[in-house]
Design an enzyme around this catalytic site. Sequence first.
Site, PDB file in Angstrom:
ATOM      1  CB  CYS A  87      -0.966  -0.064   1.192  1.00 34.77           C
ATOM      2  SG  CYS A  87      -2.336   1.085   1.040  1.00 34.77           S
ATOM      3  CG  HIS A 197      -3.565  -3.650   3.358  1.00 35.04           C
ATOM      4  ND1 HIS A 197      -2.442  -3.062   3.879  1.00 35.04           N
ATOM      5  CD2 HIS A 197      -4.302  -2.643   2.839  1.00 35.04           C
ATOM      6  CE1 HIS A 197      -2.493  -1.746   3.698  1.00 35.04           C
ATOM      7  NE2 HIS A 197      -3.616  -1.470   3.070  1.00 35.04           N
ATOM      8  CD  GLU A 199      -0.801  -5.672   5.639  1.00 35.85           C
ATOM      9  OE1 GLU A 199      -0.800  -6.263   4.545  1.00 35.85           O
ATOM     10  OE2 GLU A 199      -0.833  -4.428   5.733  1.00 35.85           O
TER      11      GLU A 199
END
Lengths: 223, 81
Positions: A87, A197, A199
């Site tokens: 990002c 994302h 994660e």
Amino acid sequence: MKAAVVVFPGSNREHDVAAALERASGQAPKLVWHGEASLDDDYDLIVLPGGFSYGDYLRCGAMAAHSPITREIIHKANNGTPVLGICNGFQILTETGLLPGALMRNASLKFASRYVRMRVEAANTMFTSRYKPGQELVVPVAHGDGNYFADDATLDELEGEGRVAFRYVANDNPNGASRDIAGIFNAKRNVLGLMPHPENATDPLLGSTDGKPLFDSLVSALS
Amino acid sequence: MKARVTVMLKSGVLDPQGKAIGQALNRLGFSGVADVRQGKIIEIEFAETDQTQARSQLAEMCEKLLANTVIENYAIEIKSS
């Protein structure tokens, strides 16, 4: 796997990615403040997390690209150290020139915060070896400037060299990115930048675990 | 010396903000508005007194930070000393 997560003023996903890295490798990464003149150690992986470094002043990632520690990250990346930019981290990597192109305002002008479907375009890299080629993933995005832009010659080169890492599935492009590009590699494939994302897709509680293989790939390549 | 740098998206690069402004102007009744492009103006005051030197420093500032030349053009205007 010894990883560093670089924290800029305005970063906000550093703990998310640190948790994902720790779950995958069993080893907590070090959070390194951007003001450090140098990385104090030899890291197997450097991560630039999501957020809004320097309040997105001037352009997203433009200020962080000139932070003292960034010079060292560029140097290490050019010498082969793996670097992952997520990002805002992706935006910083394009501003440094480590990755080609630029991330522009979403074509809709709206902040996109939702799950998207994206496809694994290259599964033969240290970042993606635990995926199957063409595998479709569900991962969240959260950005206002994720509209990947590069001139046609650069886009052709990225596609020709297999350097498109991830592509949004047709009709699920959240930002107008050229050729539905969600993530790209540098020429040596030791630098990956992506807008979604992974994660935040590493635990069933988060709604998806499709981001987990990315961290598992890194652990198996770098441990 | 004072200088003004204007940074604009290159022609051919989609400018969604300019488009939205254009649509808003149309809604306000300015029906003749055809195209709107939005950019940035950056004013800089600095110590350099030599015009040629100043211009080359400003160009370097633009290349390194003020503009992203992948998507933006810049124009330098020296205002006064």
